[in-house]
Scaffold this motif. Sequence first.
Motif, PDB file in Angstrom:
ATOM      1  N   VAL A 152     -60.909  -8.031 -35.376  1.00 39.34           N
ATOM      2  CA  VAL A 152     -59.810  -8.828 -34.859  1.00 39.34           C
ATOM      3  C   VAL A 152     -60.225  -9.364 -33.498  1.00 39.34           C
ATOM      4  N   GLY A 153     -60.055 -10.640 -33.290  1.00 41.25           N
ATOM      5  CA  GLY A 153     -60.285 -11.217 -31.974  1.00 41.25           C
ATOM      6  C   GLY A 153     -59.157 -10.804 -31.052  1.00 41.25           C
ATOM      7  N   SER A 154     -59.490 -10.143 -29.950  1.00 42.84           N
ATOM      8  CA  SER A 154     -58.458  -9.593 -29.071  1.00 42.84           C
ATOM      9  C   SER A 154     -58.591 -10.082 -27.637  1.00 42.84           C
ATOM     10  N   ARG A 155     -57.449 -10.403 -27.067  1.00 46.56           N
ATOM     11  CA  ARG A 155     -57.371 -10.750 -25.650  1.00 46.56           C
ATOM     12  C   ARG A 155     -57.293  -9.488 -24.805  1.00 46.56           C
ATOM     13  N   ASN A 156     -57.059  -8.353 -25.452  1.00 46.70           N
ATOM     14  CA  ASN A 156     -56.707  -7.118 -24.752  1.00 46.70           C
ATOM     15  C   ASN A 156     -57.810  -6.072 -24.716  1.00 46.70           C
ATOM     16  N   VAL A 157     -59.056  -6.491 -24.880  1.00 44.90           N
ATOM     17  CA  VAL A 157     -60.184  -5.578 -24.751  1.00 44.90           C
ATOM     18  C   VAL A 157     -61.098  -6.119 -23.651  1.00 44.90           C
ATOM     19  N   GLU A 158     -62.009  -5.273 -23.189  1.00 46.79           N
ATOM     20  CA  GLU A 158     -62.932  -5.698 -22.145  1.00 46.79           C
ATOM     21  C   GLU A 158     -63.674  -6.963 -22.583  1.00 46.79           C
ATOM     22  N   GLY A 159     -63.625  -7.965 -21.744  1.00 41.73           N
ATOM     23  CA  GLY A 159     -64.261  -9.242 -22.049  1.00 41.73           C
ATOM     24  C   GLY A 159     -63.313 -10.267 -22.645  1.00 41.73           C
ATOM     25  N   GLY A 160     -62.147  -9.837 -23.110  1.00 42.26           N
ATOM     26  CA  GLY A 160     -61.155 -10.759 -23.652  1.00 42.26           C
ATOM     27  C   GLY A 160     -60.146 -11.138 -22.584  1.00 42.26           C
ATOM     28  N   HIS A 161     -59.626 -12.345 -22.648  1.00 39.85           N
ATOM     29  CA  HIS A 161     -58.568 -12.729 -21.723  1.00 39.85           C
ATOM     30  C   HIS A 161     -57.846 -13.991 -22.187  1.00 39.85           C
ATOM     31  N   VAL A 162     -56.829 -14.339 -21.423  1.00 36.57           N
ATOM     32  CA  VAL A 162     -56.020 -15.518 -21.683  1.00 36.57           C
ATOM     33  C   VAL A 162     -56.224 -16.474 -20.513  1.00 36.57           C
ATOM     34  N   ALA A 163     -56.375 -17.747 -20.803  1.00 37.42           N
ATOM     35  CA  ALA A 163     -56.585 -18.743 -19.752  1.00 37.42           C
ATOM     36  C   ALA A 163     -55.424 -19.725 -19.707  1.00 37.42           C
ATOM     37  N   GLY A 164     -54.854 -19.880 -18.532  1.00 39.22           N
ATOM     38  CA  GLY A 164     -53.885 -20.950 -18.313  1.00 39.22           C
ATOM     39  C   GLY A 164     -52.471 -20.734 -18.808  1.00 39.22           C
ATOM     40  N   TRP A 165     -52.067 -19.515 -19.067  1.00 40.36           N
ATOM     41  CA  TRP A 165     -50.706 -19.295 -19.538  1.00 40.36           C
ATOM     42  C   TRP A 165     -49.730 -19.143 -18.377  1.00 40.36           C
ATOM     43  N   THR A 166     -48.519 -19.632 -18.584  1.00 41.08           N
ATOM     44  CA  THR A 166     -47.449 -19.437 -17.606  1.00 41.08           C
ATOM     45  C   THR A 166     -46.892 -18.023 -17.754  1.00 41.08           C
ATOM     46  N   LEU A 167     -46.139 -17.586 -16.755  1.00 44.08           N
ATOM     47  CA  LEU A 167     -45.504 -16.272 -16.831  1.00 44.08           C
ATOM     48  C   LEU A 167     -44.592 -16.201 -18.060  1.00 44.08           C
ATOM     49  N   HIS A 168     -43.852 -17.247 -18.325  1.00 43.09           N
ATOM     50  CA  HIS A 168     -42.951 -17.300 -19.480  1.00 43.09           C
ATOM     51  C   HIS A 168     -43.713 -17.024 -20.771  1.00 43.09           C
ATOM     52  N   ARG A 169     -44.844 -17.685 -20.946  1.00 41.05           N
ATOM     53  CA  ARG A 169     -45.660 -17.509 -22.160  1.00 41.05           C
ATOM     54  C   ARG A 169     -46.221 -16.093 -22.238  1.00 41.05           C
ATOM     55  N   LYS A 170     -46.647 -15.548 -21.095  1.00 37.25           N
ATOM     56  CA  LYS A 170     -47.176 -14.188 -21.067  1.00 37.25           C
ATOM     57  C   LYS A 170     -46.107 -13.170 -21.445  1.00 37.25           C
ATOM     58  N   VAL A 171     -44.885 -13.359 -20.949  1.00 32.42           N
ATOM     59  CA  VAL A 171     -43.797 -12.424 -21.250  1.00 32.42           C
ATOM     60  C   VAL A 171     -43.447 -12.471 -22.737  1.00 32.42           C
ATOM     61  N   ILE A 172     -43.373 -13.659 -23.298  1.00 28.74           N
ATOM     62  CA  ILE A 172     -43.064 -13.792 -24.728  1.00 28.74           C
ATOM     63  C   ILE A 172     -44.158 -13.127 -25.566  1.00 28.74           C
ATOM     64  N   SER A 173     -45.404 -13.373 -25.225  1.00 30.99           N
ATOM     65  CA  SER A 173     -46.517 -12.769 -25.962  1.00 30.99           C
ATOM     66  C   SER A 173     -46.497 -11.251 -25.832  1.00 30.99           C
ATOM     67  N   TRP A 174     -46.252 -10.763 -24.622  1.00 33.36           N
ATOM     68  CA  TRP A 174     -46.191  -9.317 -24.392  1.00 33.36           C
ATOM     69  C   TRP A 174     -45.089  -8.687 -25.246  1.00 33.36           C
ATOM     70  N   GLY A 175     -43.913  -9.306 -25.259  1.00 33.64           N
ATOM     71  CA  GLY A 175     -42.803  -8.775 -26.051  1.00 33.64           C
ATOM     72  C   GLY A 175     -43.100  -8.747 -27.540  1.00 33.64           C
ATOM     73  N   ALA A 176     -43.682  -9.827 -28.038  1.00 32.44           N
ATOM     74  CA  ALA A 176     -44.023  -9.889 -29.461  1.00 32.44           C
ATOM     75  C   ALA A 176     -45.081  -8.837 -29.808  1.00 32.44           C
ATOM     76  N   THR A 177     -46.013  -8.622 -28.894  1.00 27.98           N
ATOM     77  CA  THR A 177     -47.069  -7.626 -29.110  1.00 27.98           C
ATOM     78  C   THR A 177     -46.502  -6.214 -29.106  1.00 27.98           C
ATOM     79  N   VAL A 178     -45.609  -5.928 -28.162  1.00 28.77           N
ATOM     80  CA  VAL A 178     -44.979  -4.600 -28.099  1.00 28.77           C
ATOM     81  C   VAL A 178     -44.262  -4.294 -29.410  1.00 28.77           C
ATOM     82  N   LEU A 179     -43.559  -5.271 -29.947  1.00 30.41           N
ATOM     83  CA  LEU A 179     -42.830  -5.057 -31.194  1.00 30.41           C
ATOM     84  C   LEU A 179     -43.768  -4.801 -32.377  1.00 30.41           C
ATOM     85  N   ALA A 180     -44.966  -5.371 -32.337  1.00 31.66           N
ATOM     86  CA  ALA A 180     -45.894  -5.244 -33.470  1.00 31.66           C
ATOM     87  C   ALA A 180     -46.848  -4.069 -33.360  1.00 31.66           C
ATOM     88  N   ARG A 181     -47.026  -3.502 -32.178  1.00 31.76           N
ATOM     89  CA  ARG A 181     -48.047  -2.468 -31.976  1.00 31.76           C
ATOM     90  C   ARG A 181     -47.957  -1.270 -32.925  1.00 31.76           C
TER      91      ARG A 181
END
Length: 144
Positions: A1-30
Amino acid sequence: VGSRNVEGGHVAGWTLHRKVISWGATVLARPLSPSTDPMSGFFCLRKDVFARGKRLNPMGFKIALELSVKCKVKSLQDVPITFADRQAGVSKLTTKTSMLYLQQLAGLYWFKFGFLISMALLVVQGVLLVIGFVLIMRRQQSLQ
């Protein structure tokens, strides 16, 4: 799985709003997937793993999450990716797709854990999601 959440992975150019939505969706799926980034659309799996799938219904998005649950993926490897805003086209993130995502999650929880455990997990996650959102907003306000 391609992951933004491992060493070397990251997100570029997201707003706080987008980060919060992604974080919430990820928490629900974990709880549904062993991946550090269950929201990822970059994945592959072996044919024998795919063959274990029961009642597949990916609804056109979050296919990796659907396959992870219904094919009973036991182990996987996350690899680093950089996720950036799209260069062309428009976002698929609408209220309708958010509601379809929640519907898909409910079905996957039921499939994996059964009804009562699914409902208990969703309630606990909802509370944690609200607490996390409040903490993020407080942190953001203190930085300003």
